[in-house]
Each structure stands twice: as C-alpha cells, then as structure tokens.
Design an enzyme around this catalytic site. Structure first.
Site, PDB file in Angstrom:
ATOM      1  N   ILE A 195      -0.544  17.422 -30.783  1.00  0.00           N
ATOM      2  CA  ILE A 195      -1.462  16.322 -31.100  1.00  0.00           C
ATOM      3  C   ILE A 195      -1.488  15.260 -30.003  1.00  0.00           C
ATOM      4  O   ILE A 195      -2.493  14.578 -29.807  1.00  0.00           O
ATOM      5  CB  ILE A 195      -1.120  15.702 -32.476  1.00  0.00           C
ATOM      6  N   GLY A 221      -4.285  14.644 -27.167  1.00  0.00           N
ATOM      7  CA  GLY A 221      -5.513  13.887 -27.355  1.00  0.00           C
ATOM      8  C   GLY A 221      -5.363  12.616 -28.158  1.00  0.00           C
ATOM      9  O   GLY A 221      -6.321  11.873 -28.353  1.00  0.00           O
ATOM     10  N   HIS A 222      -4.164  12.314 -28.636  1.00  0.00           N
ATOM     11  CA  HIS A 222      -3.966  11.154 -29.536  1.00  0.00           C
ATOM     12  C   HIS A 222      -2.738  10.359 -29.098  1.00  0.00           C
ATOM     13  O   HIS A 222      -1.699  10.460 -29.758  1.00  0.00           O
ATOM     14  CB  HIS A 222      -3.782  11.650 -30.964  1.00  0.00           C
ATOM     15  N   PHE A 223      -2.686   9.588 -28.239  1.00  0.00           N
ATOM     16  CA  PHE A 223      -3.616   9.310 -27.152  1.00  0.00           C
ATOM     17  C   PHE A 223      -2.851   9.568 -25.874  1.00  0.00           C
ATOM     18  O   PHE A 223      -1.705   9.156 -25.780  1.00  0.00           O
ATOM     19  CB  PHE A 223      -4.085   7.859 -27.232  1.00  0.00           C
ATOM     20  N   VAL A 257       0.460   8.257 -29.992  1.00  0.00           N
ATOM     21  CA  VAL A 257       0.722   7.753 -31.340  1.00  0.00           C
ATOM     22  C   VAL A 257       0.638   8.935 -32.296  1.00  0.00           C
ATOM     23  O   VAL A 257      -0.356   9.668 -32.296  1.00  0.00           O
ATOM     24  CB  VAL A 257      -0.298   6.667 -31.750  1.00  0.00           C
TER      25      VAL A 257
END
Length: 153
Positions: free
Chosen positions: A53, A56-58, A63
């Site tokens: 994850i 892309g987050h972030f 986070v």
C-alpha cells in the site's frame, strides 16, 4: 467456564482466517481470554515499509490507511470469534458486517506496531458485536465498534 489465556502464531491464525498476503493483517495474537466475565483478544500487526500500500499511499510520506487499521481490527474479531466457538468449517466465512463510531486519532506509518485490542460484547441472530482499540506505543490511534456475521458459503 474456566478462564483461558493463550497466544497464537501465524500458522494458527491462518487456520482460522481465510486471508493471505497481502491482506492478512494480523501477525500474531499475544493473548486472548475467554471466560464468563469477558472475551478479549490482543493481536499485533507490524507495519512494514514493504507493505504494498505504501507504493501509492503516500510515497513521500507513507501513511497506513485507516480502513486497513479497521480491517486488522475486524480480522482480530474473527480470530476471537473462532476461538470462542471453534475452528470454522471449510464452507464458513466470517464477514465484516458494519462499523460504528470509528475514530482515528493519529497516523500510523512504517515501523509502527499496531496493538489491536478487541472485546466481544454480544451476539444476536448470528451477528456479533465487538469493540476495538488500536494503539501504537500505548497511544490510541483508532477506536471503533464492529459487527460481524458468520455465514455458510
């Protein structure tokens, strides 16, 4: 009923939950207690920089998404439920049915260890209600009330 206090390793968790990498959100169960007075479980989710994850987050400020904290709580309730009633049959699934009063207190990032404390409150018509609290280093990061249902598939 006597009080049980036990821990579970990853293989025992995988025997209870159908989730697998990258969606298995519980690394171990530190302890659970099933007694007449209370039914609780404490699970651990180690948040690694290698979580898919975080691509892309972030990328600049990773986070861990709040929805995945809630999913980890829901998986912990599934483990607690199955320790209460026994291992699920191959045609049983435990569904996350609803969430109420979810609150996020602070972000969770790589290197954090989520401690997930869940407690069974009641069951009615096949729907079980739980409370959940997620902490990092003793600081509350998320609280919620969760409802889950065991169903034949």
């Amino acid at each position: 009923m006597t009080t049980e206090k036990k821990s579970l390793g990853i293989q025992e968790i995988m025997d209870l939950l159908p989730h697998r990498y990258p969606f298995l959100m519980v690394d171990k169960v530190e302890n659970y207690e099933i007694s007449d007075e209370r039914k609780t479980l404490r699970a651990i989710k180690n948040v690694s920089f290698n979580e898919p994850i975080f691509q892309g987050h972030f990328p600049a400020k990773p986070v861990f998404p709040g929805v995945l904290i809630l999913e980890a709580m829901a998986q912990a309730t599934g483990i607690l439920a199955f320790t209460m009633v026994g291992k699920p049959s191959p045609n049983e699934l435990y569904y996350f049915a609803s969430i109420d009063n979810a609150r996020f207190k602070r972000p969770v990032g790589p290197g954090d260890q989520l401690v997930l404390d869940v407690e069974f409150l009641k069951e009615r018509r096949g729907i079980a209600k739980f409370t959940g609290v997620a902490t990092v280093n003793g600081e509350v990061v998320c609280t919620a009330e969760l409802m889950c249902a065991k169903r034949e598939v």
